[in-house]
Design a protein around this motif. Structure first.
Motif, mmCIF file in Angstrom:
data_model
loop_
_atom_site.group_PDB
_atom_site.id
_atom_site.type_symbol
_atom_site.label_atom_id
_atom_site.label_comp_id
_atom_site.label_asym_id
_atom_site.label_seq_id
_atom_site.Cartn_x
_atom_site.Cartn_y
_atom_site.Cartn_z
ATOM 1 N N VAL A 13 19.167 -34.638 -10.423
ATOM 2 C CA VAL A 13 19.980 -33.843 -10.253
ATOM 3 C C VAL A 13 20.345 -34.652 -11.529
ATOM 4 O O VAL A 13 20.217 -35.271 -12.774
ATOM 5 N N SER A 14 21.109 -33.452 -12.350
ATOM 6 C CA SER A 14 21.773 -33.582 -13.470
ATOM 7 C C SER A 14 22.646 -35.087 -13.582
ATOM 8 O O SER A 14 23.268 -34.697 -12.833
ATOM 9 N N SER A 15 22.601 -36.347 -14.637
ATOM 10 C CA SER A 15 24.245 -36.565 -14.048
ATOM 11 C C SER A 15 23.474 -37.224 -15.562
ATOM 12 O O SER A 15 22.618 -38.135 -16.621
ATOM 13 N N LEU A 16 24.511 -37.830 -16.551
ATOM 14 C CA LEU A 16 24.812 -39.123 -17.918
ATOM 15 C C LEU A 16 23.870 -39.455 -17.749
ATOM 16 O O LEU A 16 23.171 -40.873 -18.744
ATOM 17 N N GLY A 17 23.699 -40.709 -16.305
ATOM 18 C CA GLY A 17 23.572 -41.837 -16.624
ATOM 19 C C GLY A 17 22.084 -41.867 -16.319
ATOM 20 O O GLY A 17 21.452 -43.307 -15.641
ATOM 21 N N ALA A 18 21.595 -41.075 -15.529
ATOM 22 C CA ALA A 18 19.845 -40.412 -15.665
ATOM 23 C C ALA A 18 19.226 -39.723 -16.820
ATOM 24 O O ALA A 18 18.241 -39.436 -16.030
ATOM 25 N N LEU A 19 19.147 -40.663 -17.545
ATOM 26 C CA LEU A 19 18.282 -39.800 -18.166
ATOM 27 C C LEU A 19 16.064 -40.571 -17.676
ATOM 28 O O LEU A 19 15.556 -39.424 -18.875
ATOM 29 N N GLU A 20 15.619 -41.832 -17.689
ATOM 30 C CA GLU A 20 15.371 -41.955 -17.860
ATOM 31 C C GLU A 20 14.002 -42.597 -16.701
ATOM 32 O O GLU A 20 13.830 -43.148 -15.695
ATOM 33 N N GLU A 21 15.108 -41.351 -15.347
ATOM 34 C CA GLU A 21 14.524 -42.144 -14.321
ATOM 35 C C GLU A 21 13.541 -41.429 -13.417
ATOM 36 O O GLU A 21 12.941 -40.090 -14.175
ATOM 37 N N LEU A 22 12.882 -42.375 -13.253
ATOM 38 C CA LEU A 22 11.098 -41.690 -12.909
ATOM 39 C C LEU A 22 11.416 -41.059 -11.484
ATOM 40 O O LEU A 22 11.881 -41.772 -10.255
ATOM 41 N N PRO A 23 10.677 -39.237 -10.754
ATOM 42 C CA PRO A 23 11.064 -39.340 -8.985
ATOM 43 C C PRO A 23 9.913 -40.157 -8.152
ATOM 44 O O PRO A 23 8.837 -40.668 -9.456
ATOM 45 N N PRO A 24 10.521 -40.878 -7.492
ATOM 46 C CA PRO A 24 10.147 -40.943 -6.357
ATOM 47 C C PRO A 24 9.117 -40.601 -5.366
ATOM 48 O O PRO A 24 9.312 -38.967 -5.775
ATOM 49 N N PRO A 25 8.178 -40.473 -5.022
ATOM 50 C CA PRO A 25 7.473 -39.611 -3.622
ATOM 51 C C PRO A 25 8.402 -39.047 -2.699
ATOM 52 O O PRO A 25 9.583 -39.706 -2.545
ATOM 53 N N GLN A 26 8.407 -37.795 -1.542
ATOM 54 C CA GLN A 26 8.778 -36.866 -1.674
ATOM 55 C C GLN A 26 8.525 -36.689 0.399
ATOM 56 O O GLN A 26 7.688 -37.263 0.089
ATOM 57 N N ASN A 27 9.512 -36.876 1.100
ATOM 58 C CA ASN A 27 8.934 -36.484 2.389
ATOM 59 C C ASN A 27 8.174 -38.431 3.011
ATOM 60 O O ASN A 27 6.686 -37.342 3.510
ATOM 61 N N LEU A 28 8.723 -39.191 3.030
ATOM 62 C CA LEU A 28 7.956 -39.821 3.697
ATOM 63 C C LEU A 28 8.004 -39.937 5.246
ATOM 64 O O LEU A 28 8.802 -39.792 5.523
ATOM 65 N N ARG A 29 6.916 -40.387 5.435
ATOM 66 C CA ARG A 29 7.052 -40.176 7.082
ATOM 67 C C ARG A 29 5.911 -41.513 7.367
ATOM 68 O O ARG A 29 4.847 -41.812 6.964
ATOM 69 N N ALA A 30 6.407 -41.722 8.853
ATOM 70 C CA ALA A 30 5.568 -43.047 9.717
ATOM 71 C C ALA A 30 5.068 -41.802 11.191
ATOM 72 O O ALA A 30 5.955 -42.333 11.067
ATOM 73 N N PHE A 31 4.088 -42.632 11.665
ATOM 74 C CA PHE A 31 3.316 -42.885 12.287
ATOM 75 C C PHE A 31 3.253 -43.789 13.603
ATOM 76 O O PHE A 31 2.694 -45.316 13.142
ATOM 77 N N SER A 32 4.185 -43.576 14.965
ATOM 78 C CA SER A 32 4.923 -44.386 15.588
ATOM 79 C C SER A 32 3.271 -44.413 17.047
ATOM 80 O O SER A 32 2.748 -43.298 16.992
ATOM 81 N N ASN A 33 3.365 -45.320 17.076
ATOM 82 C CA ASN A 33 2.225 -45.378 19.263
ATOM 83 C C ASN A 33 1.130 -45.688 18.417
ATOM 84 O O ASN A 33 -0.065 -45.048 19.684
#
Length: 612
Positions: A13-33
């Motif tokens: 997302v464009s913002s003045l304070g995010a010039l060096e933001e590194l993108p994290p992983p997407q769609n994290l999910r955990a399996f129960s049971n």
């Protein structure tokens, strides 16, 4: 004051304070049971996209726009060169209730004003806005608006009949002016005593990347705008760091302190240091040569003993929309999901911002082509009477799927608005255009649409396609004969014998082995029995056929333990693709499939749910 352009580089997302933001992983999910383990999976980070924000305002709101209902506000922009328009930002004030605006993108008429009646670059689109005093961003990436560097105008038609919303204005207008009001009372343009706080986010393009059919045509010489304009550019360029691996963090509470439990360069992780019936919370970050990203999560899972049914929520969003989108009746909004094994679709969850009538559906994807015939569509229209998360229970319809598919919200009136997020490079969400009868992917928008699935360890489904299928038994049924398990397939099954180097007929199937089965049609078989959670199988020098376990997610070939260790000459698996009629290399065992694996000598392979 001479007008100017401010430029920022941004990831997501464009913002003045995010010039060096590194993108994290997407769609994290955990399996129960799962017994004494938690399985985590995620998607790669979104690709970095170089975006430029064009603006005239000074960022300080000083007043409200002077427009009345049906008036038109417009702001003129001059990009530095060829670009595509990705989104538009407005600083809005809607203190009473959500309101509707109509967004336009116009060409310049050659004199510095918008060509209101002949120069619309998109079909006008309406948005529901709820921003008491904040920036609101509207995603325009689905329109694929390409600009060759000529001036363009962002227009806002105040379609709502109330006076309860406005666009903010700063206190220092550009000279010459670049913000205008077109009054419907005298049918003429008026300058505004300040710059409208309207901004355009564009992606710079090379001239070669502009589609010829979508370029903005240059105006003839003599009709170019006489208003001078001097852009100011930021020289900094941000390059994406190289992705190294992922870090997995865990806690026993969602708000408590968490600690590092492991690292991996894969898109999944098995946490084996857990106790059954205890709930764990996880975060995952991406590690680059330039540093560590923010965290994806938290997600939670509870390991349990037993062979029951597990449920999973497929999702891409954080739960809170940043804006809402509505379409005309007949249009559809959808998210794309993927299931490695056949699982049951028990429900669709979506965030409804404005009430109305809709009809959820599910469409299979073959390659990159969306099947025009739905796998499932709700038999009757669903009338949504409340806003917020809306759950549609489809468990009773027995919808089973594997592979890629779309979970769609089919609109039956124009009042329905679905929550959405802006995320550069996501490419998980789709729109269906009722007029062109086609789906298009949205590179910068994520709809708040989720899918809930279930998987039973003891009752699984194996799908056969016309031709030879490479299969295995993920459960042990009471009757293991070929005719009992696959009653409509052509008997018998065949299995490769590495000693005789020939195929042998098989009338009774066992766990751990892979088989070839001939089917004359596409059919799904339901098999119930004791789940196959592990097996040991003898192998011999050369090619051997092995099977998979009963589990909803793939099992990495690295989990296979060889005795002696040196016999695995090629730690890869080979699966026969029935559609393409060829073998394909893979590193994952998927429930219900059979595989070839190459052994460098005689020995034993041990396949387990987890390493021991």
């Amino acid at each position: 004051m001479i007008g100017w352009i401010g430029i920022i580089m941004c990831l997501f997302v464009s913002s003045l304070g995010a010039l060096e933001e590194l993108p994290p992983p997407q769609n994290l999910r955990a399996f129960s049971n799962l017994d004494s383990r938690v399985y985590l999976a995620w998607d790669p980070p979104a690709p970095a996209v170089l975006l430029v924000e064009l603006y005239n305002d000074d960022g300080v709101p000083r007043g409200l726009d002077p427009g009345q209902p049906r008036d038109i506000l417009s702001v003129r922009f001059t990009p530095s060169g060829a670009c595509s328009l990705r989104s538009v930002k407005l600083f809005m004030f809607t203190p009473v209730r959500p309101d509707t605006i109509e967004l336009h993108i116009w060409r310049d008429d050659g004199t510095g004003y918008p060509a209101l009646f002949v120069g619309d670059l998109i079909t006008p689109r309406r948005f529901v806005v709820s921003a008491s005093y904040s920036w609101v961003e509207f995603d325009l990436s689905p329109y694929r608006i390409y600009l060759s560097g000529e001036d363009f105008h962002v227009g806002i038609v105040k379609v709502d009949t109330s006076l309860y919303y406005n666009v903010l204005v700063d206190g220092a207008p550009s000279v010459p002016p670049r913000s205008f009001l077109f009054s419907m009372r005298d049918f003429d343009f008026h300058t505004i005593m300040g710059d409208l706080m309207v901004r355009a986010v564009v992606k710079p393009l090379s001239a070669k990347s502009l589609p010829a059919a979508k370029r903005v045509q240059n105006f003839p010489i003599g009709f170019k705008s006489p208003i001078p304009y001097i852009p100011v550019f930021c020289p900094a360029i941000l390059e994406r760091s190289a992705l190294l691996d992922y870090r997995i963090y865990r806690s026993t509470s969602p708000g408590g302190s968490f600690f590092l439990v492991g690292t991996t360069d894969s898109l999944y992780y098995d946490d084996l240091d857990v106790r059954n019936d205890s709930t764990y919370y996880y975060w995952v970050s991406a590690v680059y040569d330039g540093g560590e990203s923010g965290y994806a999560g938290p997600v939670s899972a509870t390991p349990r003993a037993g062979d029951g049914t597990i449920y999973d929520t497929l999702m891409y969003d954080s739960g809170v929309p940043s804006f809402a989108i509505s379409w005309s009746p007949g249009y559809r909004m959808a998210n794309r999901f993927s299931l490695p094994t056949i699982q049951k679709i028990v429900g669709i969850d979506c965030f409804i911002y404005a009430r109305g009538m809709m009809r959820p559906g599910i469409y299979q994807i073959w390659g990159d082509v969306v099947d025009s015939t739905p796998v499932f569509i709700l038999p009757s229209v669903d009338s949504v009477r409340t806003t917020g998360w809306h759950y549609i229970d489809i468990d009773r319809f027995n919808v089973y799927l594997s592979g890629d598919f779309l979970a769609s919200i089919n609109l039956y009136d124009a009042s329905v608005a679905v929550g959405a997020l802006h995320s550069s490079g996501a490419r998980f969400s789709y729109d269906y255009d009722f007029l062109t009868r086609s789906w298009s992917v949205l590179p910068d928008t994520i709809y708040l649409i989720r899918v809930i699935t279930s998987y039973s360890f003891s009752t699984v489904r194996v799908r056969l396609y016309p031709g030879w299928n490479m299969v295995s038994l993920p459960v042990l049924p009471e009757n293991r004969s070929f005719s009992a398990i696959f009653p409509y397939a052509v008997p018998p099954a065949f299995r490769y014998n590495p000693i005789t180097r020939s195929y042998a007929r098989v009338d009774s199937l066992v766990e751990g082995e892979g088989y070839f089965v001939l089917s004359l049609d596409e059919r799904t078989y339901e098999i119930s029995g004791i789940p196959v959670r592990s097996y040991d199988i003898p192998v011999y020098r050369g090619w051997n056929m092995i099977g998979a376990l009963s589990r909803p997610e793939p099992l990495s070939v690295s989990s296979i333990v060889a005795f002696p260790e040196a016999i695995l000459a090629d730690p890869r698996l080979y699966y026969f693709n029935t559609f393409l009629r060829r073998y394909e290399s893979t590193t994952d065992l998927i429930s219900g499939r059979g595989y070839y694996i190459l052994s460098n000598g005689d020995g034993i392979l041990r396949v387990r749910m987890r390493s021991e």
